[in-house]
Design an enzyme around this catalytic site. Structure first.
Site, PDB file in Angstrom:
ATOM      1  N   ASN A 208       0.815  -1.220  -0.013  1.00 31.34           N
ATOM      2  CA  ASN A 208      -0.038  -0.033   0.192  1.00 31.34           C
ATOM      3  C   ASN A 208       0.952   1.012  -0.112  1.00 31.34           C
ATOM      4  O   ASN A 208       2.018   1.101   0.020  1.00 31.34           O
ATOM      5  CB  ASN A 208      -0.883  -0.066   0.991  1.00 31.34           C
ATOM      6  CG  ASN A 208      -0.527  -0.119   2.558  1.00 31.34           C
ATOM      7  OD1 ASN A 208       0.319   0.913   2.909  1.00 31.34           O
ATOM      8  ND2 ASN A 208      -0.397  -1.042   3.313  1.00 31.34           N
ATOM      9  N   ASP A 276      -4.769  -5.988   5.360  1.00 29.26           N
ATOM     10  CA  ASP A 276      -5.820  -6.832   6.121  1.00 29.26           C
ATOM     11  C   ASP A 276      -5.900  -8.045   5.572  1.00 29.26           C
ATOM     12  O   ASP A 276      -6.230  -9.180   6.364  1.00 29.26           O
ATOM     13  CB  ASP A 276      -7.216  -6.089   5.785  1.00 29.26           C
ATOM     14  CG  ASP A 276      -7.232  -4.951   6.530  1.00 29.26           C
ATOM     15  OD1 ASP A 276      -6.784  -4.765   7.567  1.00 29.26           O
ATOM     16  OD2 ASP A 276      -7.995  -3.916   6.217  1.00 29.26           O
ATOM     17  N   LYS A 286       8.772 -18.120  -8.916  1.00 22.90           N
ATOM     18  CA  LYS A 286       8.198 -17.158  -9.927  1.00 22.90           C
ATOM     19  C   LYS A 286       6.954 -17.894 -10.770  1.00 22.90           C
ATOM     20  O   LYS A 286       6.917 -18.690 -11.390  1.00 22.90           O
ATOM     21  CB  LYS A 286       9.156 -16.301 -10.724  1.00 22.90           C
ATOM     22  CG  LYS A 286       8.681 -15.096 -11.216  1.00 22.90           C
ATOM     23  CD  LYS A 286       9.784 -14.469 -12.089  1.00 22.90           C
ATOM     24  CE  LYS A 286       8.733 -13.438 -12.994  1.00 22.90           C
ATOM     25  NZ  LYS A 286       9.539 -13.085 -13.948  1.00 22.90           N
ATOM     26  N   PRO A 303      -3.594 -11.475  10.864  1.00 26.28           N
ATOM     27  CA  PRO A 303      -4.004 -11.200  12.118  1.00 26.28           C
ATOM     28  C   PRO A 303      -4.204  -9.703  12.478  1.00 26.28           C
ATOM     29  O   PRO A 303      -3.404  -8.765  11.635  1.00 26.28           O
ATOM     30  CB  PRO A 303      -2.923 -11.351  12.943  1.00 26.28           C
ATOM     31  CG  PRO A 303      -1.893 -11.743  11.883  1.00 26.28           C
ATOM     32  CD  PRO A 303      -2.199 -11.889  10.735  1.00 26.28           C
ATOM     33  N   ASP A 304      -5.399  -9.065  13.167  1.00 24.67           N
ATOM     34  CA  ASP A 304      -5.385  -7.806  13.790  1.00 24.67           C
ATOM     35  C   ASP A 304      -4.409  -7.412  14.730  1.00 24.67           C
ATOM     36  O   ASP A 304      -4.578  -7.830  15.735  1.00 24.67           O
ATOM     37  CB  ASP A 304      -6.797  -7.311  13.708  1.00 24.67           C
ATOM     38  CG  ASP A 304      -6.781  -5.881  13.964  1.00 24.67           C
ATOM     39  OD1 ASP A 304      -6.058  -5.077  14.607  1.00 24.67           O
ATOM     40  OD2 ASP A 304      -7.781  -5.467  13.424  1.00 24.67           O
ATOM     41  N   ILE A 305      -3.185  -6.995  14.383  1.00 23.13           N
ATOM     42  CA  ILE A 305      -2.162  -6.581  15.400  1.00 23.13           C
ATOM     43  C   ILE A 305      -2.639  -5.927  16.686  1.00 23.13           C
ATOM     44  O   ILE A 305      -2.617  -6.088  17.916  1.00 23.13           O
ATOM     45  CB  ILE A 305      -0.692  -6.156  14.789  1.00 23.13           C
ATOM     46  CG1 ILE A 305      -0.451  -6.803  13.827  1.00 23.13           C
ATOM     47  CG2 ILE A 305       0.244  -6.153  15.826  1.00 23.13           C
ATOM     48  CD1 ILE A 305       0.711  -6.368  12.638  1.00 23.13           C
ATOM     49  N   PHE A 323      -4.915   3.976  14.861  1.00 21.91           N
ATOM     50  CA  PHE A 323      -5.168   4.890  13.858  1.00 21.91           C
ATOM     51  C   PHE A 323      -6.242   4.343  13.134  1.00 21.91           C
ATOM     52  O   PHE A 323      -6.510   3.422  12.868  1.00 21.91           O
ATOM     53  CB  PHE A 323      -3.791   5.030  12.884  1.00 21.91           C
ATOM     54  CG  PHE A 323      -2.877   6.094  13.493  1.00 21.91           C
ATOM     55  CD1 PHE A 323      -2.242   5.592  14.690  1.00 21.91           C
ATOM     56  CD2 PHE A 323      -2.809   7.375  12.980  1.00 21.91           C
ATOM     57  CE1 PHE A 323      -1.206   6.583  15.068  1.00 21.91           C
ATOM     58  CE2 PHE A 323      -1.937   8.463  13.414  1.00 21.91           C
ATOM     59  CZ  PHE A 323      -1.082   7.769  14.462  1.00 21.91           C
ATOM     60  N   LYS A 337     -14.748   1.796  15.619  1.00 22.67           N
ATOM     61  CA  LYS A 337     -13.220   0.980  15.520  1.00 22.67           C
ATOM     62  C   LYS A 337     -12.614   1.095  16.973  1.00 22.67           C
ATOM     63  O   LYS A 337     -12.120  -0.121  17.408  1.00 22.67           O
ATOM     64  CB  LYS A 337     -12.458   1.818  14.645  1.00 22.67           C
ATOM     65  CG  LYS A 337     -11.322   1.100  14.069  1.00 22.67           C
ATOM     66  CD  LYS A 337     -10.571   1.702  12.794  1.00 22.67           C
ATOM     67  CE  LYS A 337     -11.502   1.341  11.537  1.00 22.67           C
ATOM     68  NZ  LYS A 337     -10.953   2.265  10.502  1.00 22.67           N
ATOM     69  N   LYS A 341     -11.843  -2.737  18.493  1.00 23.79           N
ATOM     70  CA  LYS A 341     -10.428  -3.177  18.602  1.00 23.79           C
ATOM     71  C   LYS A 341     -10.083  -3.263  19.971  1.00 23.79           C
ATOM     72  O   LYS A 341      -8.857  -3.699  20.201  1.00 23.79           O
ATOM     73  CB  LYS A 341      -9.275  -2.029  17.834  1.00 23.79           C
ATOM     74  CG  LYS A 341      -9.739  -2.131  16.421  1.00 23.79           C
ATOM     75  CD  LYS A 341      -8.574  -2.542  15.286  1.00 23.79           C
ATOM     76  CE  LYS A 341      -9.125  -2.077  13.914  1.00 23.79           C
ATOM     77  NZ  LYS A 341      -8.147  -2.829  12.959  1.00 23.79           N
TER      78      LYS A 341
END
Ligand code: CTP
Length: 398
Positions: A208, A276, A286, A303-305, A323, A337, A341
């Site tokens: 990203n 995500d 390759k 995993p959502d850290i 964030f 959120k 979380k």
């Protein structure tokens, strides 16, 4: 002022060692107590007697000096100080530090210390520019070692360029900065930053656009307030700040592992833009165009850290900050959120394209806490970081 500060001064074997005698005098003028350690090579340039006379202290020279061990072991010697200073730090000493050697008193003290280490490199310009030294510099910076200099100028060997040891007064200024008592002194703060790279095959990945700018600024700001910082970063565009412990990762799974490995922490700030999703089964070789059409990538959830750490039953950092990048209903989405979380605060920002925030140098954030939403005016990412660091210090002081 350095009143009542204890400096362990390791003097390496280089022509600049003569300036270290002046450094001892200046540190003492500021009120510091200086314990000199001489490497064997340093003794070719300055005598133990002159170092000891200027420091008004015993000089330590040998790991196997039993009298020293009976008086004070090398472990204790490395920890009794408030700061360890290496001046001059020769190419050889820096290589030993980067490699983790402990084969004489100086290198053993540097391995055993639990205090910050500030080095003032001094060497010939070619040695400074040598790829081996440059590799070692990168390693040492990543280990959180602080640097004073080197300066550019003409050298004792007749060449010109970077490699001259910083002047004693510059080193004293760096010592004062390193010992500055901030409100986060004694605290360990963990910061995640940058994007993650999720592999598709050995040469391709999903990424990203996160530059790592906001996370880097936060790490620098909490470090400036005196915190010990572990900076877990994905492959970011900008270099990590000096003086923090850097852990480099690629994938979300590695980031989670690095974060867990860095605990315990007093506060954890999750500024990374974590993917995500990852490719469920990255190819081990390759992927080729073989005429059978486009490959179908299968995804698995990462995993959502933030949620994992915020939900820890034991050993959760006291303050967990996440964030949220939102384009609509910024406050409502960020509040939801925060609840989802399980973190204490959310720093929400509006990343609608017209704001120019994503990838830009400014940020306009809303801080969401248990007490509500607080809009901060638009300011630079450095200012956001400084303000957040101050708030973190206040929260941990409660
Ligand atoms: N985060 C994390 N691990 C993940 C995903 C996100 O630690 N696997 C953290 C980020 O570092 C950030 C916060 O969670 O602190 C962002 O949460 P996320 O759910 O990804 O929100 P957004 O990026 O804002 O996007 P969305 O609303 O689409 O979920």
């Amino acid at each position: 002022m350095l009143a009542s500060k204890r400096i362990l001064l390791i003097i390496g074997g280089g022509i600049a060692a003569f300036k270290s005698l002046e450094l001892i005098r200046r540190l003492r003028d500021q009120g510091a107590a200086v314990t000199p350690v001489l490497t064997r090579a340093a003794e070719e340039f300055v005598t133990p007697l002159s170092a000891s006379a200027l420091a008004a202290q015993k000089v330590y020279r040998d790991l196997f000096d039993l009298t020293d061990e009976a008086e004070m072991g090398h472990i204790e010697l490395s920890r009794a100080a408030d700061l360890v200073v290496v001046a001059p730090a020769t190419a050889d000493l820096m290589a030993k530090m980067a490699g983790g050697h402990a084969n004489d008193l100086a290198s053993t003290l540097l391995m055993a210390t639990d205090k910050r280490v500030l080095i003032a490199p001094a060497m010939n310009v070619r040695m400074w520019e040598h790829p081996a030294t440059q590799r070692n510099i990168a390693t040492l910076k990543g280990d959180g070692i602080l640097f004073a200099g080197p300066n550019e100028g003409s050298m004792a060997c007749g060449e010109f360029g970077p490699g001259r040891m910083a002047e004693p007064e510059e080193i004293v200024t760096a010592v004062e900065a390193a010992l500055m008592e901030g409100p986060l002194k004694g605290r360990h703060v963990l910061v995640t930053s940058g994007p993650t790279h999720e592999p598709i095959d050995p040469v391709r990945y999903i990424a990203n656009r996160s530059s790592g700018a906001q996370g880097t600024a936060i790490a620098r700001a909490v470090s400036a307030l005196g915190a010990r910082v572990t900076f877990v970063t994905g492959p970011a565009d900008i270099p990590p700040p000096d003086g923090v412990q850097v852990v480099r990762v690629q994938k979300a799974a590695e980031m989670l592992e690095a974060v867990q490995g860095a605990l315990p922490a007093d506060a954890a700030i999750f500024a990374a833009a974590v993917a995500d999703w990852r490719v469920a089964n990255p190819a081990t070789s390759k992927m080729k165009k073989d005429g059978s059409g486009a490959p179908a990538l299968e995804f698995a959830e990462n995993p959502d850290i933030l949620a994992t750490i915020a939900g820890m039953a034991d050993g959760r950092p006291r303050l967990v900050v996440g964030f949220a990048a939102e384009t609509d209903d910024v406050v409502a989405n960020a509040q939801a959120k925060r609840a989802r979380k399980g973190c204490d605060w959310i720093v929400a920002n509006d990343v609608s394209p017209e704001t120019g925030i994503m990838g830009g140098s400014e940020n306009a954030v809303t801080l969401i806490t248990a007490d509500g939403a607080e809009d901060w005016p638009r300011m630079s990412k450095d200012q956001v970081a400084a303000r957040l660091a101050q708030r973190i210090a206040e929260a941990l002081a409660e």
